[in-house]
Scaffold this motif. Structure first.
Motif, PDB file in Angstrom:
ATOM      1  N   ASP A 675       0.809  -1.212   0.000  1.00 16.37           N
ATOM      2  CA  ASP A 675       0.000   0.000   0.000  1.00 16.37           C
ATOM      3  C   ASP A 675       0.843   1.264   0.000  1.00 16.37           C
ATOM      4  OD1 ASP A 675      -2.155  -1.701   0.132  1.00 16.37           O
ATOM      5  OD2 ASP A 675      -2.436  -1.472   2.299  1.00 16.37           O
ATOM      6  N   SER A 676       2.072   1.187   0.495  1.00 12.90           N
ATOM      7  CA  SER A 676       2.910   2.387   0.598  1.00 12.90           C
ATOM      8  C   SER A 676       4.380   2.028   0.394  1.00 12.90           C
ATOM      9  CB  SER A 676       2.717   3.058   1.966  1.00 12.90           C
ATOM     10  OG  SER A 676       3.131   2.179   2.996  1.00 12.90           O
ATOM     11  N   MET A 677       5.190   3.055   0.195  1.00 16.16           N
ATOM     12  CA  MET A 677       6.617   2.862  -0.024  1.00 16.16           C
ATOM     13  C   MET A 677       7.410   3.878   0.787  1.00 16.16           C
ATOM     14  SD  MET A 677       7.065   2.163  -4.096  1.00 16.16           S
ATOM     15  CE  MET A 677       6.395   3.771  -4.486  1.00 16.16           C
ATOM     16  N   ILE A 678       8.613   3.494   1.119  1.00 18.69           N
ATOM     17  CA  ILE A 678       9.606   4.402   1.689  1.00 18.69           C
ATOM     18  C   ILE A 678      10.779   4.420   0.718  1.00 18.69           C
ATOM     19  CG2 ILE A 678      11.213   4.828   3.583  1.00 18.69           C
ATOM     20  CD1 ILE A 678       9.267   3.336   5.419  1.00 18.69           C
ATOM     21  N   ILE A 679      11.131   5.589   0.243  1.00 19.24           N
ATOM     22  CA  ILE A 679      12.253   5.717  -0.685  1.00 19.24           C
ATOM     23  C   ILE A 679      13.523   5.938   0.133  1.00 19.24           C
ATOM     24  CG2 ILE A 679      13.233   6.964  -2.627  1.00 19.24           C
ATOM     25  CD1 ILE A 679      10.671   5.408  -3.245  1.00 19.24           C
ATOM     26  N   GLN A 706      15.919   6.513  -7.433  1.00 22.29           N
ATOM     27  CA  GLN A 706      15.708   7.939  -7.652  1.00 22.29           C
ATOM     28  C   GLN A 706      14.552   8.168  -8.612  1.00 22.29           C
ATOM     29  OE1 GLN A 706      17.449  10.246  -5.900  1.00 22.29           O
ATOM     30  NE2 GLN A 706      18.445   8.502  -4.892  1.00 22.29           N
ATOM     31  N   ASP A 707      13.972   7.073  -9.123  1.00 29.05           N
ATOM     32  CA  ASP A 707      12.853   7.190 -10.058  1.00 29.05           C
ATOM     33  C   ASP A 707      11.585   7.626  -9.334  1.00 29.05           C
ATOM     34  OD1 ASP A 707      14.642   6.287 -11.879  1.00 29.05           O
ATOM     35  OD2 ASP A 707      13.749   4.294 -12.127  1.00 29.05           O
ATOM     36  N   GLN A 708      10.677   8.183 -10.107  1.00 22.74           N
ATOM     37  CA  GLN A 708       9.377   8.584  -9.565  1.00 22.74           C
ATOM     38  C   GLN A 708       8.423   7.391  -9.668  1.00 22.74           C
ATOM     39  OE1 GLN A 708       8.734  11.605  -8.113  1.00 22.74           O
ATOM     40  NE2 GLN A 708      10.937  11.965  -8.396  1.00 22.74           N
ATOM     41  N   ILE A 709       8.217   6.693  -8.558  1.00 26.03           N
ATOM     42  CA  ILE A 709       7.311   5.556  -8.544  1.00 26.03           C
ATOM     43  C   ILE A 709       6.285   5.747  -7.430  1.00 26.03           C
ATOM     44  CG2 ILE A 709       8.941   3.912  -9.547  1.00 26.03           C
ATOM     45  CD1 ILE A 709       9.621   2.931  -6.782  1.00 26.03           C
ATOM     46  N   THR A 710       5.101   5.184  -7.641  1.00 26.52           N
ATOM     47  CA  THR A 710       4.022   5.372  -6.668  1.00 26.52           C
ATOM     48  C   THR A 710       3.302   4.054  -6.436  1.00 26.52           C
ATOM     49  OG1 THR A 710       2.442   5.938  -8.406  1.00 26.52           O
ATOM     50  CG2 THR A 710       3.644   7.763  -7.382  1.00 26.52           C
ATOM     51  N   THR A 711       2.547   4.014  -5.368  1.00 29.15           N
ATOM     52  CA  THR A 711       1.666   2.883  -5.092  1.00 29.15           C
ATOM     53  C   THR A 711       0.561   3.359  -4.159  1.00 29.15           C
ATOM     54  OG1 THR A 711       1.598   0.539  -4.478  1.00 29.15           O
ATOM     55  CG2 THR A 711       2.830   2.012  -3.030  1.00 29.15           C
ATOM     56  N   ALA A 712      -0.476   2.559  -4.060  1.00 27.23           N
ATOM     57  CA  ALA A 712      -1.596   2.903  -3.171  1.00 27.23           C
ATOM     58  C   ALA A 712      -2.373   1.633  -2.872  1.00 27.23           C
ATOM     59  CB  ALA A 712      -2.501   3.945  -3.824  1.00 27.23           C
ATOM     60  N   ALA A 713      -3.204   1.682  -1.841  1.00 29.21           N
ATOM     61  CA  ALA A 713      -4.054   0.538  -1.521  1.00 29.21           C
ATOM     62  C   ALA A 713      -5.034   0.297  -2.661  1.00 29.21           C
ATOM     63  CB  ALA A 713      -4.801   0.795  -0.218  1.00 29.21           C
ATOM     64  N   ASP A 714      -5.225  -0.966  -2.997  1.00 24.26           N
ATOM     65  CA  ASP A 714      -6.113  -1.324  -4.095  1.00 24.26           C
ATOM     66  C   ASP A 714      -6.744  -2.672  -3.760  1.00 24.26           C
ATOM     67  OD1 ASP A 714      -7.420  -1.901  -6.421  1.00 24.26           O
ATOM     68  OD2 ASP A 714      -5.687  -1.669  -7.734  1.00 24.26           O
ATOM     69  N   THR A 715      -7.941  -2.631  -3.216  1.00 23.10           N
ATOM     70  CA  THR A 715      -8.588  -3.879  -2.781  1.00 23.10           C
ATOM     71  C   THR A 715      -8.959  -4.768  -3.954  1.00 23.10           C
ATOM     72  OG1 THR A 715     -10.723  -2.741  -2.745  1.00 23.10           O
ATOM     73  CG2 THR A 715      -9.473  -2.829  -0.674  1.00 23.10           C
ATOM     74  N   LEU A 733      -1.271 -10.310 -13.383  1.00 25.62           N
ATOM     75  CA  LEU A 733      -1.489  -9.207 -12.458  1.00 25.62           C
ATOM     76  C   LEU A 733      -2.713  -8.395 -12.860  1.00 25.62           C
ATOM     77  CD1 LEU A 733       2.202  -7.893 -12.421  1.00 25.62           C
ATOM     78  CD2 LEU A 733       1.188  -9.531 -10.831  1.00 25.62           C
ATOM     79  N   SER A 734      -3.330  -7.811 -11.872  1.00 24.98           N
ATOM     80  CA  SER A 734      -4.458  -6.918 -12.126  1.00 24.98           C
ATOM     81  C   SER A 734      -4.413  -5.762 -11.131  1.00 24.98           C
ATOM     82  CB  SER A 734      -5.782  -7.679 -11.995  1.00 24.98           C
ATOM     83  OG  SER A 734      -6.882  -6.806 -12.173  1.00 24.98           O
ATOM     84  N   ARG A 735      -4.526  -4.535 -11.667  1.00 19.45           N
ATOM     85  CA  ARG A 735      -4.539  -3.331 -10.828  1.00 19.45           C
ATOM     86  C   ARG A 735      -5.579  -2.360 -11.370  1.00 19.45           C
ATOM     87  NH1 ARG A 735      -2.038  -2.580  -5.951  1.00 19.45           N
ATOM     88  NH2 ARG A 735      -2.000  -0.359  -6.457  1.00 19.45           N
ATOM     89  N   SER A 736      -6.287  -1.709 -10.449  1.00 16.84           N
ATOM     90  CA  SER A 736      -7.214  -0.659 -10.876  1.00 16.84           C
ATOM     91  C   SER A 736      -6.504   0.688 -10.963  1.00 16.84           C
ATOM     92  CB  SER A 736      -8.395  -0.569  -9.909  1.00 16.84           C
ATOM     93  OG  SER A 736      -7.946  -0.257  -8.595  1.00 16.84           O
TER      94      SER A 736
END
Length: 825
Positions: A675-679, A706-715, A733-736
């Protein structure tokens, strides 16, 4: 120094024979020696049960299984340390060479490898213009060094094979640089160097390049002093080409190992900021300075453990090179006028200094810090195998001088031997004096025995009675036995020198012909060295023939292993991992034979694995920072231990005869979204998050990028592993919305590729030692495979080397036939 130098007035049966017949007799003797040393395996229907070979076989299980299933190389081991490249475990040679023929003789191991070693040493010494019997003596001295049966018994096969090919490499250099016709020498040098590299022990090869370097410096100085610089420059150029061709003879291994070294413990640690092994780790098993005398007095420090009491934590025996080596080396140093002899002596002595390691820290720390590749290798004591080779050549120079002196026209005077034999006697006397002043105890030995006594009696190890009892046992039982062994070997050395002196006297007085006398000296060396060698071949390593490593491993199977093996992949497309805490976790590959393990056995682990699992890392069970949550992250479903495991979340599911299997109730899947990341800005910052309580790894990933990457909760997200072989992984894989996927697979950037719907995407270093991938929204097929370019390029260069060697052989053959037809030599 000539092959047939004998007194014309005193011909003897051996040296009066044609040279060809002398060679046949000499090689027959060397052919028979392995039968004497290994009668149990050559004619006794037995074979060696080699510990390290058994451990290798266990660690290579996933590689061998993959080969048999898919008929190709996996290049990745997935049953040890969570996964690692197979380059230091098992990678099948893709290009044929002469060592493929040698594999036909594996059933008579180690006799065949001994024949390679002894014949190579003999050929080198003959090229150096020594007498036939001098060459036999030198071959026996090197070949019967006590270190060889020790490493053979331990299963250090690649090391033994590398040491067997080493004389052929030096012979190739000698033939190429000292004979008018260059093609034979160039061919021998290329082929021998290729086989040396293919033996697969870079540490031994590295040692012998020192000798080649010293020989080249000497030859360059000689060419300069004799004003032959131009011709020597051409020779050097061809030698450089030959070296490249030889090195490329196993480029398949060299390129991958060079690449792997940067990420292994040989390349240092990002946490420590080092580029090589840790000095303390590298200098383990440094040879004690006083212990160097075991070259001539094998049990001066007790011989092999448990009787051994020297500086090393334990040892299987010394690097004994024979009693006669002492006077012959002294004769060479005081009487022999050959300048090149000092090259061998200097190189061998440097090997001794390097072998002292931490015991001569001022010099060796400098070498560790500044000499190229020096910091890549450990166990300094291994240098003594190189010294044994160099000193054997020096001893032959001494024997050759002795033979020349006896056969000179004027009557020889025994006073010429007073200094070398007098010094030999002085050494024995001084060692006797030294032995009488030794206490024959090891540092911390009393304390260790006190702990054992205290444990048996359930009292404190500091109890005065316990300490006194331990001290009494060491002083009354152990020390006297060690002293007797040391004095016994000193007496043995003295008796052998007296016997050899008597034989030499008979040769001086012409009562024994030179040939008989030299055969007598060779027989003395043969039987006394065989006697010592047999001390260090444990009886339990000789087993019935056809007991292969698989049978040995199966005989160690426990009911807990069977239970885990049957359940490790239940309801899953991939096998989970095991934390074999019941076993010697990080120094035992046996559990890896049965199932994927976080433990294993190898001397070149990935540095990120070393950081986490060793030396106080969060998976070092002895560390106060031990973090069991990492076991869940690393896909560990089962743990083996005794009854009463004090870890929450691990429940006993099977109680066996020799241990309990615990199941991890919180194990994470092979791949999952967070759900989250620490860079993290650097490895040190990422590593700090592995400590207990810092992060919930099921929800958060620590990513070094150093790249711009993101993530979030996705039920609504889903992950399915559709195929898993180790070197290939397929996922649906499947992501909304965009997310970050964590794979419980060890991060190794040099060869792993990821393709999302057929397009390559980056793999990120995640949670310090794992892989992570940014996944966009949508339905996807993700493929990961291990396909290092270094391996493919290496195979191509190895083929190039083989073709070049064949062209040199063809050119030599054509030239030889042409000269023969024209009546040339």
């Amino acid at each position: 120094m000539g092959q047939q130098k004998t007194s014309p007035t005193n011909p003897d049966f051996f040296f009066s024979q044609p040279k060809s017949r002398q060679h046949v007799i000499a090689l027959l003797i060397l052919f028979l020696v392995p039968f004497l040393l290994f009668t149990a395996t050559t004619i006794g229907g037995k074979e060696f049960q080699r510990h390290d070979i058994t451990q290798w076989r266990a660690g290579a299980e996933s590689v061998i299984e993959y080969r048999e299933t898919y008929d190709k190389e996996p290049l990745w081991v997935n049953n040890m340390f969570g996964g690692m490249p197979s380059f230091v475990v098992s990678t099948k040679k893709q290009v044929p060479h002469l060592d493929n023929l040698a594999s036909l003789f594996q059933n008579i191991y180690p006799a065949f490898q001994y024949w390679v070693l002894l014949s190579g040493m003999y050929f080198l010494l003959i090229l150096m213009d020594f007498r036939t019997l001098s060459a036999v003596f030198g071959s026996l001295m090197y070949g019967l060094t006590a270190y060889f049966p020790i490493i053979i018994s331990a299963g250090h096969t690649s090391k033994f094979v590398a040491l067997a090919f080493a004389p052929w490499v030096i012979a190739g250099y000698w033939l190429f640089t000292r004979k008018e016709k260059k093609l034979p020498g160039l061919l021998l040098f290329c082929v021998a160097l290729a086989l040396e590299i293919r033996a697969g022990h870079p540490q031994i090869t590295y040692y012998f390049f020192y000798l080649i370097g010293f020989l080249w410096i000497f030859d360059s100085w000689k060419a300069y002093s004799e004003n032959h610089i131009k011709s020597w420059a051409k020779v050097t150029g061809l030698l450089a080409i030959g070296t490249i061709i030889g090195l490329l003879g196993h480029a398949q291994s060299l390129l991958t190992l060079q690449e792997y070294a940067a990420y292994s413990i040989r390349g240092g640690s990002a946490l420590q900021g080092s580029t090589g092994l840790d000095a303390g780790y590298a200098f383990a098993w440094s040879q004690g300075i006083m212990e160097t005398w075991t070259f001539f007095v094998p049990d001066l420090f007790g011989g092999a453990s448990p009787e051994y009491w020297g500086n090393k934590s334990f040892t299987s025996g010394p690097h004994y090179i024979g009693a006669l080596a002492l006077p012959l080396i002294l004769i060479a140093l005081f009487r022999q006028k050959s300048k090149i002899m000092y090259v061998f002596f200097g190189a061998g002595t440097l090997g001794i200094i390097f072998a002292w390691g931490e015991n001569f820290a001022f010099f060796n720390q400098f070498a560790f810090d500044y000499i190229p590749y020096f910091a890549k290798f450990r166990v300094p004591e291994t240098w003594l195998a190189f010294t044994a080779f160099c000193y054997s050549v020096v001893a032959v120079y001494g024997l050759e001088w002795l033979a020349d002196f006896i056969t000179q026209k004027k009557k020889p005077e025994l006073k010429s031997l007073y200094i070398p034999f007098g010094l030999s006697g002085a050494v024995i006397l001084l060692l006797f004096i030294q032995v009488n002043s030794m206490d024959f105890t090891r540092s911390g030995e009393v304390e260790n025995i006190a702990r054992q006594i205290a444990q048996q009696n359930q009292v404190s190890p500091q109890n005065p009675q316990v300490v006194e009892r331990a001290r009494s046992y060491v002083n009354s039982e152990m020390a006297p036995e060690r002293e007797d062994k040391a004095k016994g070997d000193l007496l043995r050395l003295a008796l052998i020198l007296v016997l050899a002196s008597g034989l030499i006297y008979l040769m001086f007085t012409k009562r024994v012909a030179l040939g008989w006398g030299m055969i007598g000296l060779a027989l003395i060396a043969l039987f006394e060295m065989l006697n010592v060698d047999n001390r260090y071949i444990p009886e339990n390593v000789i087993v019935a023939a056809n007991v292969d490593p698989e049978q040995t491993l199966e005989s160690q199977r426990r009911d807990i292993d069977t239970y885990i093996q049957e359940n490790i992949a239940e309801n899953s497309s991939y096998p989970y991992r095991v934390f074999p805490l019941l076993d010697n976790l990080y120094s035992n590959a046996t559990p890896s034979y049965f199932y994927p393990s976080l433990g294993g056995y190898t001397g070149a682990k990935l540095s990120i694995v070393q950081d986490v699992m060793y030396g106080g890392g969060p998976l070092d069970v002895q560390s106060p920072k031990f973090n069991p949550e990492l076991l869940s992250l690393l896909n560990v479903k089962y743990l083996t231990y005794q009854e009463g495991l004090p870890l929450r979340g691990f429940e006993p599911v099977f109680r066996g005869d020799r241990g309990v299997v615990y199941e991890n109730q919180n194990v994470l899947p092979k791949a999952f979204f967070v759900d989250s990341m620490i860079i993290a800005d650097d490895p040190k910052e990422a590593f700090a998050y592995l400590n207990p309580g810092e992060v919930d790894f099921s929800q958060t990933a620590i990513v070094e990028t150093q790249d711009q990457i993101t993530t979030a909760a996705d039920t609504a997200s889903s992950v399915e592993v559709t195929n898993y072989t180790g070197p290939e992984i397929s996922l649906s894989l499947s992501r909304s919305e965009p997310g970050f996927l964590v794979l419980s697979e060890i991060f190794y950037p040099a060869g792993w590729k990821a393709e999302l719907n057929g397009e390559e995407i980056p793999i990120y270093k995640t949670n310090y030692l794992l892989r992570g991938i940014q996944i966009p929204a949508g339905e996807h097929e993700l493929e990961l495979r291990f396909d290092p370019q270094s391996f493919r390029v290496g195979v191509a260069l190895t083929w190039f080397s083989l073709i070049a060697q064949l062209l040199i052989a063809g050119l030599w053959g054509f030239t030889w036939l042409k000269n023969r037809k024209s009546g040339g030599s």
